[in-house]
Design a protein around this motif. Sequence first.
Motif, PDB file in Angstrom:
ATOM      1  N   LYS A   1      -2.238  -2.516   3.485  1.00  0.00           N
ATOM      2  CA  LYS A   1      -3.362  -1.726   4.006  1.00  0.00           C
ATOM      3  C   LYS A   1      -3.850  -2.320   5.340  1.00  0.00           C
ATOM      4  O   LYS A   1      -4.093  -1.580   6.287  1.00  0.00           O
ATOM      5  CB  LYS A   1      -4.502  -1.688   2.970  1.00  0.00           C
ATOM      6  N   THR A   2      -3.995  -3.633   5.409  1.00  0.00           N
ATOM      7  CA  THR A   2      -4.576  -4.269   6.593  1.00  0.00           C
ATOM      8  C   THR A   2      -3.603  -5.253   7.249  1.00  0.00           C
ATOM      9  O   THR A   2      -2.664  -5.743   6.618  1.00  0.00           O
ATOM     10  CB  THR A   2      -5.860  -5.037   6.231  1.00  0.00           C
TER      11      THR A   2
ATOM     12  N   SER B   1       1.640  -2.745   8.584  1.00  0.00           N
ATOM     13  CA  SER B   1       0.376  -2.414   7.922  1.00  0.00           C
ATOM     14  C   SER B   1      -0.089  -1.025   8.315  1.00  0.00           C
ATOM     15  O   SER B   1       0.210  -0.532   9.406  1.00  0.00           O
ATOM     16  CB  SER B   1      -0.710  -3.430   8.290  1.00  0.00           C
ATOM     17  N   ASP B   2      -0.832  -0.411   7.417  1.00  0.00           N
ATOM     18  CA  ASP B   2      -1.458   0.876   7.695  1.00  0.00           C
ATOM     19  C   ASP B   2      -2.417   0.741   8.862  1.00  0.00           C
ATOM     20  O   ASP B   2      -2.527   1.636   9.696  1.00  0.00           O
ATOM     21  CB  ASP B   2      -2.176   1.373   6.436  1.00  0.00           C
TER      22      ASP B   2
ATOM     23  N   PHE C   1       0.816  -1.208   0.000  1.00  0.00           N
ATOM     24  CA  PHE C   1       0.000   0.000   0.000  1.00  0.00           C
ATOM     25  C   PHE C   1       0.855   1.266   0.000  1.00  0.00           C
ATOM     26  O   PHE C   1       0.517   2.265  -0.624  1.00  0.00           O
ATOM     27  CB  PHE C   1      -0.898  -0.049   1.245  1.00  0.00           C
TER      28      PHE C   1
END
Length: 115
Positions: free
Chosen positions: A55-56, A98-99, A33
């Motif tokens: 992202k996750t 991860s974000d 991401f």
Amino acid sequence: MILTEMKDSYNNSISKTDIIFFDWCETNGIPIFKIHHVVTWEDWDNGIGIYFFTKTNRELKDLSEVEMEELKMKYLEFLNINNYPFSKFPNVVFEFDSDQNVTENYEGNYFYRLR
């Protein structure tokens, strides 16, 4: 080459690397991401930190060790293609996160996460 031009050249090599790396990830269905870098370009330093973010947390967990190693090798390959100064800054360290983790545990602030 004066110091500013040298740093601009090094930063340019990383920017170009990120572009082709993101394209490669998209083509290969790899959910990277965001990428952040920690680098000083100072004589006392010998490398750079590369932080890959999904992202996750689930996307991060789904990346196997083999895939993470492949991502590292591919990024190094692209750095080489884009004239990253390995002779001066050979220590390239990778980290994955991860974000979602940044949002949940670092107030959404990547600076806090990278410190």
